[in-house]
Design a protein around this motif. Structure first.
Motif, PDB file in Angstrom:
ATOM      1  N   UNK A 187       0.845  -1.182   0.000  1.00 28.66           N
ATOM      2  CA  UNK A 187       0.000   0.000   0.000  1.00 28.66           C
ATOM      3  C   UNK A 187       0.889   1.244   0.000  1.00 28.66           C
ATOM      4  N   UNK A 188       0.702   2.086  -1.004  1.00 27.61           N
ATOM      5  CA  UNK A 188       1.501   3.298  -1.113  1.00 27.61           C
ATOM      6  C   UNK A 188       1.016   4.365  -0.148  1.00 27.61           C
ATOM      7  N   UNK A 189       1.979   5.074   0.446  1.00 26.11           N
ATOM      8  CA  UNK A 189       1.598   6.211   1.283  1.00 26.11           C
ATOM      9  C   UNK A 189       1.390   7.420   0.382  1.00 26.11           C
ATOM     10  N   UNK A 190       0.682   8.378   0.886  1.00 30.28           N
ATOM     11  CA  UNK A 190       0.413   9.586   0.115  1.00 30.28           C
ATOM     12  C   UNK A 190       1.714  10.340  -0.160  1.00 30.28           C
ATOM     13  N   UNK A 191       2.690  10.212   0.738  1.00 35.02           N
ATOM     14  CA  UNK A 191       3.961  10.912   0.555  1.00 35.02           C
ATOM     15  C   UNK A 191       4.718  10.412  -0.669  1.00 35.02           C
ATOM     16  N   UNK A 192       4.479   9.165  -1.073  1.00 30.08           N
ATOM     17  CA  UNK A 192       5.119   8.629  -2.271  1.00 30.08           C
ATOM     18  C   UNK A 192       4.509   9.202  -3.546  1.00 30.08           C
ATOM     19  N   UNK A 193       3.287   9.691  -3.451  1.00 26.66           N
ATOM     20  CA  UNK A 193       2.542  10.141  -4.629  1.00 26.66           C
ATOM     21  C   UNK A 193       2.459  11.658  -4.769  1.00 26.66           C
ATOM     22  N   UNK A 194       2.525  12.372  -3.642  1.00 24.99           N
ATOM     23  CA  UNK A 194       2.232  13.802  -3.671  1.00 24.99           C
ATOM     24  C   UNK A 194       3.381  14.628  -4.248  1.00 24.99           C
ATOM     25  N   UNK A 195       3.022  15.782  -4.756  1.00 16.59           N
ATOM     26  CA  UNK A 195       3.981  16.774  -5.212  1.00 16.59           C
ATOM     27  C   UNK A 195       4.290  17.668  -4.022  1.00 16.59           C
ATOM     28  N   UNK A 196       5.578  17.870  -3.746  1.00 17.10           N
ATOM     29  CA  UNK A 196       5.945  18.695  -2.596  1.00 17.10           C
ATOM     30  C   UNK A 196       6.364  20.109  -2.996  1.00 17.10           C
ATOM     31  N   UNK A 197       6.739  20.294  -4.237  1.00 13.72           N
ATOM     32  CA  UNK A 197       7.134  21.625  -4.714  1.00 13.72           C
ATOM     33  C   UNK A 197       5.886  22.295  -5.289  1.00 13.72           C
ATOM     34  N   UNK A 198       5.043  22.824  -4.398  1.00  8.57           N
ATOM     35  CA  UNK A 198       3.735  23.343  -4.781  1.00  8.57           C
ATOM     36  C   UNK A 198       3.771  24.869  -4.841  1.00  8.57           C
ATOM     37  N   UNK A 199       3.351  25.403  -5.989  1.00 11.56           N
ATOM     38  CA  UNK A 199       3.203  26.855  -6.094  1.00 11.56           C
ATOM     39  C   UNK A 199       2.016  27.263  -5.237  1.00 11.56           C
ATOM     40  N   UNK A 200       2.169  28.331  -4.483  1.00 12.61           N
ATOM     41  CA  UNK A 200       1.083  28.829  -3.645  1.00 12.61           C
ATOM     42  C   UNK A 200       0.921  30.332  -3.856  1.00 12.61           C
TER      43      UNK A 200
ATOM     44  N   UNK B  13      -1.621  34.219 -13.688  1.00 12.46           N
ATOM     45  CA  UNK B  13      -0.277  34.183 -14.287  1.00 12.46           C
ATOM     46  C   UNK B  13       0.498  32.950 -13.822  1.00 12.46           C
ATOM     47  N   UNK B  14       0.400  32.621 -12.538  1.00 15.32           N
ATOM     48  CA  UNK B  14       1.088  31.443 -12.002  1.00 15.32           C
ATOM     49  C   UNK B  14       0.490  30.174 -12.606  1.00 15.32           C
ATOM     50  N   UNK B  15      -0.849  30.126 -12.703  1.00 17.88           N
ATOM     51  CA  UNK B  15      -1.501  28.965 -13.315  1.00 17.88           C
ATOM     52  C   UNK B  15      -1.016  28.761 -14.741  1.00 17.88           C
ATOM     53  N   UNK B  16      -0.926  29.849 -15.494  1.00 15.46           N
ATOM     54  CA  UNK B  16      -0.476  29.776 -16.880  1.00 15.46           C
ATOM     55  C   UNK B  16       0.983  29.331 -16.955  1.00 15.46           C
ATOM     56  N   UNK B  17       1.821  29.932 -16.139  1.00 12.49           N
ATOM     57  CA  UNK B  17       3.254  29.627 -16.123  1.00 12.49           C
ATOM     58  C   UNK B  17       3.517  28.178 -15.727  1.00 12.49           C
ATOM     59  N   UNK B  18       2.785  27.680 -14.721  1.00 16.28           N
ATOM     60  CA  UNK B  18       3.015  26.328 -14.206  1.00 16.28           C
ATOM     61  C   UNK B  18       2.109  25.277 -14.848  1.00 16.28           C
ATOM     62  N   UNK B  19       1.236  25.725 -15.761  1.00 19.22           N
ATOM     63  CA  UNK B  19       0.301  24.841 -16.448  1.00 19.22           C
ATOM     64  C   UNK B  19      -0.540  24.021 -15.462  1.00 19.22           C
ATOM     65  N   UNK B  20      -1.138  24.727 -14.491  1.00 18.58           N
ATOM     66  CA  UNK B  20      -2.010  24.102 -13.500  1.00 18.58           C
ATOM     67  C   UNK B  20      -3.351  24.830 -13.484  1.00 18.58           C
ATOM     68  N   UNK B  21      -4.372  24.167 -12.963  1.00 10.93           N
ATOM     69  CA  UNK B  21      -5.700  24.751 -12.915  1.00 10.93           C
ATOM     70  C   UNK B  21      -6.131  25.197 -11.540  1.00 10.93           C
ATOM     71  N   UNK B  22      -5.263  24.966 -10.553  1.00 11.26           N
ATOM     72  CA  UNK B  22      -5.599  25.403  -9.200  1.00 11.26           C
ATOM     73  C   UNK B  22      -4.315  25.640  -8.406  1.00 11.26           C
ATOM     74  N   UNK B  23      -4.439  26.516  -7.423  1.00 10.65           N
ATOM     75  CA  UNK B  23      -3.293  26.851  -6.566  1.00 10.65           C
ATOM     76  C   UNK B  23      -3.784  26.966  -5.127  1.00 10.65           C
TER      77      UNK B  23
END
Length: 141
Positions: free
Chosen positions: A1-14, A26-36
């Protein structure tokens, strides 16, 4: 069973709640993400999505300098570092969300997306169940 720490992204733009929706976009566009995640003094206060900006600001004739605090989602669901990937998938399915902020000692430490779970040897069945439940229309509305 995988822990969430093995799957999660830790370098998160905030962003902070007093930044503008223009800065968030601008951050969403730059990082190509839909949520922050919105973080004030290390604590998770909310999340801002491209949909929040569209429906709560742009569609209302809002200004690009509107503070994030006025359009962010605050009814947050978060996970914790001791949960398994399968537990995270269940929480995401139950709440029909595609991204789950991970918090430890009231501090944001990462984020896990549905795609992260599917690509980290999580059971295909659990990922499929999560996606099916997330993709269904919310029956409470």
């Amino acid at each position: 069973m995988n822990t969430i720490q093995e799957c999660m992204t830790t370098n998160v733009a905030t962003v902070s709640s007093n930044q503008t929706i223009k800065e968030a976009a601008e951050i969403m566009s730059q990082d190509n993400v839909g949520s922050i995640p919105v973080v004030d003094n290390g604590q998770l206060k909310g999340i801002i999505t491209d949909r929040d900006i569209t429906t709560r600001s742009t569609a209302q004739g809002g200004d690009i300098n509107t503070p994030i605090s006025q359009v962010m989602s605050t009814n947050l669901v978060s996970g914790h570092t001791s949960m398994s990937a399968e537990e995270a998938a269940k929480v995401m399915a139950q709440h029909q969300i595609r991204r789950l902020p991970i918090v430890e000692n009231n501090q944001l430490v990462g984020i896990v997306a549905l795609g992260d779970l599917a690509t980290n040897q999580m059971s295909d069945q659990a990922a499929g169940v999560a996606l099916t439940n997330i993709s269904e229309p919310n029956k409470t509305t």
